[in-house]
Design a protein around this motif. Structure first.
Motif, PDB file in Angstrom:
ATOM      1  N   TRP A  41      -9.097  55.904  -3.356  1.00  0.00           N
ATOM      2  CA  TRP A  41      -9.918  56.722  -4.358  1.00  0.00           C
ATOM      3  C   TRP A  41     -11.308  55.956  -4.565  1.00  0.00           C
ATOM      4  O   TRP A  41     -12.237  56.569  -4.804  1.00  0.00           O
ATOM      5  CB  TRP A  41      -9.302  56.739  -5.648  1.00  0.00           C
ATOM      6  CG  TRP A  41      -8.307  57.723  -5.443  1.00  0.00           C
ATOM      7  CD1 TRP A  41      -8.150  58.741  -4.704  1.00  0.00           C
ATOM      8  CD2 TRP A  41      -7.092  57.987  -6.442  1.00  0.00           C
ATOM      9  NE1 TRP A  41      -7.045  59.641  -5.014  1.00  0.00           N
ATOM     10  CE2 TRP A  41      -6.487  59.205  -6.092  1.00  0.00           C
ATOM     11  CE3 TRP A  41      -6.599  57.361  -7.534  1.00  0.00           C
ATOM     12  CZ2 TRP A  41      -5.246  59.607  -6.601  1.00  0.00           C
ATOM     13  CZ3 TRP A  41      -5.520  57.823  -8.106  1.00  0.00           C
ATOM     14  CH2 TRP A  41      -4.778  58.944  -7.727  1.00  0.00           C
ATOM     15  N   ASP A  44     -13.583  56.706  -1.861  1.00  0.00           N
ATOM     16  CA  ASP A  44     -13.862  58.320  -1.918  1.00  0.00           C
ATOM     17  C   ASP A  44     -15.156  58.522  -3.047  1.00  0.00           C
ATOM     18  O   ASP A  44     -16.006  59.085  -2.667  1.00  0.00           O
ATOM     19  CB  ASP A  44     -12.748  59.175  -2.571  1.00  0.00           C
ATOM     20  CG  ASP A  44     -11.768  59.275  -1.430  1.00  0.00           C
ATOM     21  OD1 ASP A  44     -12.009  58.931  -0.255  1.00  0.00           O
ATOM     22  OD2 ASP A  44     -10.404  59.502  -1.767  1.00  0.00           O
ATOM     23  N   TYR A  45     -14.983  57.746  -3.871  1.00  0.00           N
ATOM     24  CA  TYR A  45     -16.168  57.505  -5.159  1.00  0.00           C
ATOM     25  C   TYR A  45     -17.426  57.074  -4.316  1.00  0.00           C
ATOM     26  O   TYR A  45     -18.492  57.575  -4.510  1.00  0.00           O
ATOM     27  CB  TYR A  45     -15.787  56.832  -6.107  1.00  0.00           C
ATOM     28  CG  TYR A  45     -17.150  56.625  -7.009  1.00  0.00           C
ATOM     29  CD1 TYR A  45     -17.458  57.677  -7.899  1.00  0.00           C
ATOM     30  CD2 TYR A  45     -17.569  55.271  -7.043  1.00  0.00           C
ATOM     31  CE1 TYR A  45     -18.948  57.312  -8.588  1.00  0.00           C
ATOM     32  CE2 TYR A  45     -18.946  55.283  -7.753  1.00  0.00           C
ATOM     33  CZ  TYR A  45     -19.172  56.118  -8.702  1.00  0.00           C
ATOM     34  OH  TYR A  45     -20.549  56.158  -9.049  1.00  0.00           O
ATOM     35  N   GLU A  46     -17.303  56.040  -3.804  1.00  0.00           N
ATOM     36  CA  GLU A  46     -18.537  55.520  -2.949  1.00  0.00           C
ATOM     37  C   GLU A  46     -19.143  56.422  -2.259  1.00  0.00           C
ATOM     38  O   GLU A  46     -20.445  56.657  -1.878  1.00  0.00           O
ATOM     39  CB  GLU A  46     -18.186  54.358  -2.436  1.00  0.00           C
ATOM     40  CG  GLU A  46     -19.290  53.419  -1.620  1.00  0.00           C
ATOM     41  CD  GLU A  46     -20.713  53.253  -2.761  1.00  0.00           C
ATOM     42  OE1 GLU A  46     -21.717  53.026  -2.055  1.00  0.00           O
ATOM     43  OE2 GLU A  46     -20.205  53.135  -3.972  1.00  0.00           O
ATOM     44  N   ARG A  49     -21.007  58.801  -4.242  1.00  0.00           N
ATOM     45  CA  ARG A  49     -21.912  58.350  -4.747  1.00  0.00           C
ATOM     46  C   ARG A  49     -23.369  58.547  -3.637  1.00  0.00           C
ATOM     47  O   ARG A  49     -24.378  58.647  -4.143  1.00  0.00           O
ATOM     48  CB  ARG A  49     -21.743  56.987  -5.189  1.00  0.00           C
ATOM     49  CG  ARG A  49     -23.095  56.166  -5.851  1.00  0.00           C
ATOM     50  CD  ARG A  49     -22.963  54.771  -6.306  1.00  0.00           C
ATOM     51  NE  ARG A  49     -22.900  54.197  -4.865  1.00  0.00           N
ATOM     52  CZ  ARG A  49     -23.979  53.975  -4.213  1.00  0.00           C
ATOM     53  NH1 ARG A  49     -25.403  54.290  -4.733  1.00  0.00           N
ATOM     54  NH2 ARG A  49     -23.872  53.431  -3.298  1.00  0.00           N
ATOM     55  N   HIS A  67     -18.003  56.144 -11.809  1.00  0.00           N
ATOM     56  CA  HIS A  67     -17.043  56.716 -11.669  1.00  0.00           C
ATOM     57  C   HIS A  67     -15.896  56.785 -12.848  1.00  0.00           C
ATOM     58  O   HIS A  67     -15.736  55.792 -13.606  1.00  0.00           O
ATOM     59  CB  HIS A  67     -16.342  55.723 -10.496  1.00  0.00           C
ATOM     60  CG  HIS A  67     -14.993  56.418  -9.892  1.00  0.00           C
ATOM     61  ND1 HIS A  67     -14.149  55.523  -9.335  1.00  0.00           N
ATOM     62  CD2 HIS A  67     -14.173  57.658 -10.047  1.00  0.00           C
ATOM     63  CE1 HIS A  67     -13.110  56.276  -8.588  1.00  0.00           C
ATOM     64  NE2 HIS A  67     -13.121  57.486  -9.397  1.00  0.00           N
ATOM     65  N   THR A  71      -9.007  58.732 -11.610  1.00  0.00           N
ATOM     66  CA  THR A  71      -8.992  58.047 -10.269  1.00  0.00           C
ATOM     67  C   THR A  71      -9.842  56.669 -10.310  1.00  0.00           C
ATOM     68  O   THR A  71     -10.035  55.996  -9.444  1.00  0.00           O
ATOM     69  CB  THR A  71      -9.603  58.927  -9.216  1.00  0.00           C
ATOM     70  OG1 THR A  71     -10.822  59.214  -9.356  1.00  0.00           O
ATOM     71  CG2 THR A  71      -8.646  60.273  -9.061  1.00  0.00           C
ATOM     72  N   SER A  72     -10.403  56.402 -11.236  1.00  0.00           N
ATOM     73  CA  SER A  72     -11.619  55.387 -11.618  1.00  0.00           C
ATOM     74  C   SER A  72     -10.556  54.051 -12.123  1.00  0.00           C
ATOM     75  O   SER A  72     -11.193  53.148 -12.250  1.00  0.00           O
ATOM     76  CB  SER A  72     -12.427  55.689 -12.651  1.00  0.00           C
ATOM     77  OG  SER A  72     -12.213  55.685 -13.790  1.00  0.00           O
ATOM     78  N   VAL A  82     -11.973  63.439  -7.549  1.00  0.00           N
ATOM     79  CA  VAL A  82     -12.770  62.067  -8.183  1.00  0.00           C
ATOM     80  C   VAL A  82     -13.793  62.853  -9.015  1.00  0.00           C
ATOM     81  O   VAL A  82     -14.338  63.642  -8.891  1.00  0.00           O
ATOM     82  CB  VAL A  82     -13.682  61.416  -6.964  1.00  0.00           C
ATOM     83  CG1 VAL A  82     -14.553  60.371  -7.285  1.00  0.00           C
ATOM     84  CG2 VAL A  82     -12.775  60.866  -6.179  1.00  0.00           C
ATOM     85  N   ASP A  83     -13.873  61.925 -10.164  1.00  0.00           N
ATOM     86  CA  ASP A  83     -14.972  62.655 -11.280  1.00  0.00           C
ATOM     87  C   ASP A  83     -16.080  61.432 -11.185  1.00  0.00           C
ATOM     88  O   ASP A  83     -15.693  60.185 -11.289  1.00  0.00           O
ATOM     89  CB  ASP A  83     -14.093  62.588 -12.608  1.00  0.00           C
ATOM     90  CG  ASP A  83     -13.422  63.832 -12.701  1.00  0.00           C
ATOM     91  OD1 ASP A  83     -14.132  64.948 -12.860  1.00  0.00           O
ATOM     92  OD2 ASP A  83     -12.232  63.888 -12.593  1.00  0.00           O
ATOM     93  N   MET A  84     -17.259  61.985 -11.329  1.00  0.00           N
ATOM     94  CA  MET A  84     -18.460  61.129 -11.671  1.00  0.00           C
ATOM     95  C   MET A  84     -19.275  61.659 -12.774  1.00  0.00           C
ATOM     96  O   MET A  84     -19.463  63.059 -12.631  1.00  0.00           O
ATOM     97  CB  MET A  84     -19.206  61.214 -10.104  1.00  0.00           C
ATOM     98  CG  MET A  84     -20.603  60.668 -10.335  1.00  0.00           C
ATOM     99  SD  MET A  84     -21.601  61.166  -8.827  1.00  0.00           S
ATOM    100  CE  MET A  84     -21.178  59.896  -7.614  1.00  0.00           C
ATOM    101  N   ALA A 128     -14.199  66.453  -5.693  1.00  0.00           N
ATOM    102  CA  ALA A 128     -14.650  65.948  -6.781  1.00  0.00           C
ATOM    103  C   ALA A 128     -15.383  66.873  -7.815  1.00  0.00           C
ATOM    104  O   ALA A 128     -15.551  68.304  -7.443  1.00  0.00           O
ATOM    105  CB  ALA A 128     -15.733  65.045  -6.284  1.00  0.00           C
TER     106      ALA A 128
END
Length: 209
Positions: A41, A44-46, A49, A67, A71-72, A82-84, A128
């Motif tokens: 995770w 995945d966020y990176e 981003r 993040h 998942t953060s 994934v949430d941003m 995401a």
């Protein structure tokens, strides 16, 4: 840069009063399954981003990306989504960022002008949600405070994991939808968030701004 007031940060908005305007349906429906924490995770966020930055820079100003969501939080079971948070100077100015995100393959899903000009974009790889806000949106602070508290507090992390599993099981059993899942865990989420806000210094007895 504008910033949210303390009273706005402390306010638990009534989701039922938010008016969301659907722009398009998500290509891939979100899972209503709580998965064990995945070591992928953060990566995945990176990747997400980097995709967002490549789509927007240098033409659109990015004030903040972070993040957020389950998942953060290391060790927290979650839906594999994934949430941003993406903070821009003016979320209502869609022309400044929406065409660029859509050209990069992100799906413009919804706009909520009555809720701090919130906009939502979706992605399939990784799966995401990108939440677009202006600099005065209190949810950006609330998300960070909740993430940091759950990261450091094992007891509330387990409490929230249990609430998520129970909400998902009950919602799936009755053939419900994501909104019903969210409603079922709201009470526990807000109790934890109040503790997080108190720990961060926002919530105090007889406090005034």
């Amino acid at each position: 840069m504008a910033a949210p007031s303390t009273s706005a940060i402390l306010h638990h908005a009534d989701d039922a009063l938010a008016v969301a305007h659907t722009v398009r349906k998500r290509t891939t429906p979100l899972p209503l399954t709580i998965s064990e924490p995945s070591p992928t995770w953060p990566a995945d966020y990176e990747r997400l981003r980097q995709r967002v930055a490549a789509a927007l820079l240098p033409h659109c100003t990015i004030l903040l990306v972070q993040h957020i969501g389950s998942t953060s939080v290391p060790g927290l079971p979650a839906k594999a989504v994934v949430d941003m948070d993406l903070v821009v100077p003016d979320a209502s100015d869609e022309a400044a960022y929406a065409p660029a995100l859509e050209a990069a393959g992100f799906q413009f899903l919804a706009r909520e002008p009555s809720w701090f000009e919130h906009r939502v974009f979706g992605a399939d790889d990784p799966v995401a949600n990108i939440h677009v806000w202006g600099p005065d949106a209190p949810e950006v602070v609330r998300h960070r405070v909740m993430r940091d508290w759950l990261t450091d507090n094992a007891e509330d992390r387990e409490l929230y994991a249990r609430a998520k599993r129970e909400a998902a099981a009950a919602t799936k059993a009755e053939g419900g939808h994501m909104g019903q899942y969210n409603d079922r865990k709201t009470k526990v989420l807000r109790e934890i968030l109040d503790r997080a806000l108190r720990n961060a210094g926002y919530l105090k007895e007889n406090a005034t701004e």
